[in-house]
Enzyme design. Structure first.
Site, PDB file in Angstrom:
ATOM      1  CG  ASP A   1      -0.201   0.024   2.383  1.00 47.86           C
ATOM      2  OD1 ASP A   1       0.744  -0.711   2.653  1.00 47.86           O
ATOM      3  OD2 ASP A   1      -0.601   1.166   3.368  1.00 47.86           O
TER       4      ASP A   1
ATOM      5  CD  GLU B   1       4.395   1.030   6.780  1.00 46.74           C
ATOM      6  OE1 GLU B   1       4.966   1.596   7.956  1.00 46.74           O
ATOM      7  OE2 GLU B   1       4.027   1.575   6.077  1.00 46.74           O
TER       8      GLU B   1
END
Length: 453
Positions: free
Chosen positions: A94, A156
């Site tokens: 991400d 994250e």
């Protein structure tokens, strides 16, 4: 019979052979706007996970996409040869939101090379980390000297809210002898590094209220305090006049040994001419081993829309980086106590936490760390790696330390001081990326050698 480990020259040739394809796949990943923050289209995070899963399957791994109430992570596994250790390779797929598009020199999700750097959101943080793992696996092919578990997280940047649950649920599957976390950076272009300490984090909101509703600033201004002025005065209490953090109870310590020249920090941070640094003590301590408080945003009327009225309430988002050794729960209580104690003029104050994460310190000694330093030294043509602290936070490293206390945790990365991760025009130095890929491939071989000795 033990399978021979590929020689250094064989690994170099294999990595060089794979790099064009690795870069092409990195560019494909960068084109996927996988942002896990609320308010964004999370179907792109799903696409990103599927793309990573496909890459790992292409390396011969058994792959599954997993989740535990959050965004999708990808786990890939390949069993160790007899007697060989297992290495967990972590990265995340991400990315951060792009912010103000007008500040980007090119489309953040269309990778572009300029002056030896690949520009795009996630090009450095952390899709290049994913692809460094893939590069090492492709280089070895069927001659992989260790077992591997790849854990590629999908949230994250949004705080890893479900990571601990995922780790618990898949604990037996991911248990490893060595953990490589490719989400940090190197000391400089041409100088590799191992990260040995990271600060923790507490993000919170503070809101002050002085009025039930907005009222005429001329008729009531003077004796009646507005909320925005009240908030500004409250925020000013977080620092001393010298700029040190003034919150009682936060831990800070000295001890950083690397010299970080003021001129270099000014250039890398883009400090405007004439602006002074804040705080006291060594710059590396202020960056790595002491707390830092920043105001990230304020909710109040925009200047172009503000009426001549006293603002009834105002809200700020505060981010606190915690020194290694501090505890985020205790630190939040210290911050809440400070804000409630120092709010001026009897204003109502509400403090709420957004998220927190623990700092960590890594004892970077032992044969696996020696193996990593040797791999780095070879990949960077004889340049010794530097042990560094990082002012940023990767809270889940503390979770890995608690869950796998016997594992050597190596915090590496692809970023350099000019990568501008999280900011506009994020980029990856392609020459350094090639060295990172080579270093990781060499590391896997050296880990196998250590286990055989």
């Amino acid at each position: 019979m033990t399978t021979p480990i590929m020689s250094e020259s064989e690994v170099r040739a294999a990595v060089e052979r794979e790099l064009p394809g690795v870069r092409a796949d990195l560019e494909r990943l960068v084109r996927i706007p996988g942002i896990a923050f609320d308010g964004f289209d999370h179907s792109h995070v799903e696409r990103s996970a599927e793309a990573v899963a496909e890459l790992l399957r292409g390396c011969g791994l058994d792959v599954e996409i997993v989740r535990s109430g959050g965004q999708p992570a990808v786990i890939g596994r390949k069993a160790a040869p007899p007697g060989a250790p297992t290495v967990l390779l972590y990265a995340h797929h991400d990315v951060q939101p792009v912010g103000d598009l007008s500040l980007w020199q090119s489309d953040p999700f269309e990778p572009v090379e300029r002056d030896g750097r690949l520009y795009g959101r996630g090009a450095a943080d952390d899709k290049a980390g994913v692809m460094a793992h893939v590069a090492a696996l492709r280089a070895y092919g069927d001659r992989l000297p260790v077992g591997v578990v790849l854990f590629i997280e999908g949230e994250e940047e949004y705080g890893s809210d479900s990571l601990e649950r995922l780790l618990e649920e898949h604990r037996d599957e991911i248990a490893s002898d060595v953990i490589v976390i490719a989400d940090s950076g190197n000391w400089d272009v041409g100088v590799p590094a191992l990260t040995t300490s990271l600060r923790g984090i507490v993000n919170l909101f503070v809101e002050v209220r002085t009025l039930e509703q907005a009222v005429h600033s001329g008729m009531f201004g003077g004796p009646v305090p507005d909320a925005l002025t009240t908030l500004v005065r409250l925020l000013a209490t977080l620092h001393t006049d010298a700029g040190d953090v003034a919150v009682e109870g936060l831990i800070g310590r000295d001890g950083a040994t690397v010299d970080y020249p003021e001129e270099r920090i000014r250039a890398e941070a883009g400090v405007v001419e004439g602006v002074e640094f804040i705080g006291t003590g060594r710059l590396t301590d202020r960056l790595w081993t002491k707390p830092a408080v920043s105001v990230l945003g304020i909710d109040a009327p925009a200047t172009g829309e503000a009426p001549n009225a006293l603002v009834p309430s105002a809200k700020a988002k505060i981010s606190v980086r915690l020194a290694p050794g501090d505890d985020p729960k205790r630190a939040y209580e210290a911050l809440r106590t400070h804000l409630e104690k120092h709010v001026p003029w009897g204003a109502q104050v509400t403090v709420t936490i957004e998220h927190d994460g623990s700092p960590c310190v890594i004892d970077a000694s032992g044969p696996m760390f020696d193996a990593a330093r040797s791999a780095f030294r070879t990949a960077w043509d004889g340049t010794d790696p530097v042990d560094i602290g990082v002012g940023g936070s990767i809270p889940f490293i503390a979770t890995f330390q608690e869950m796998f206390p016997q594992a050597a945790i190596l915090v590496t990365g692809v970023e350099d001081p000019h990568a501008r991760a999280h900011g506009p025009n994020e980029s990856l130095h392609l020459g350094e990326f090639a060295r990172v890929c080579l270093a990781e491939a060499l590391l896997l071989g050296k880990v196998a050698e250590v286990a055989r000795d």
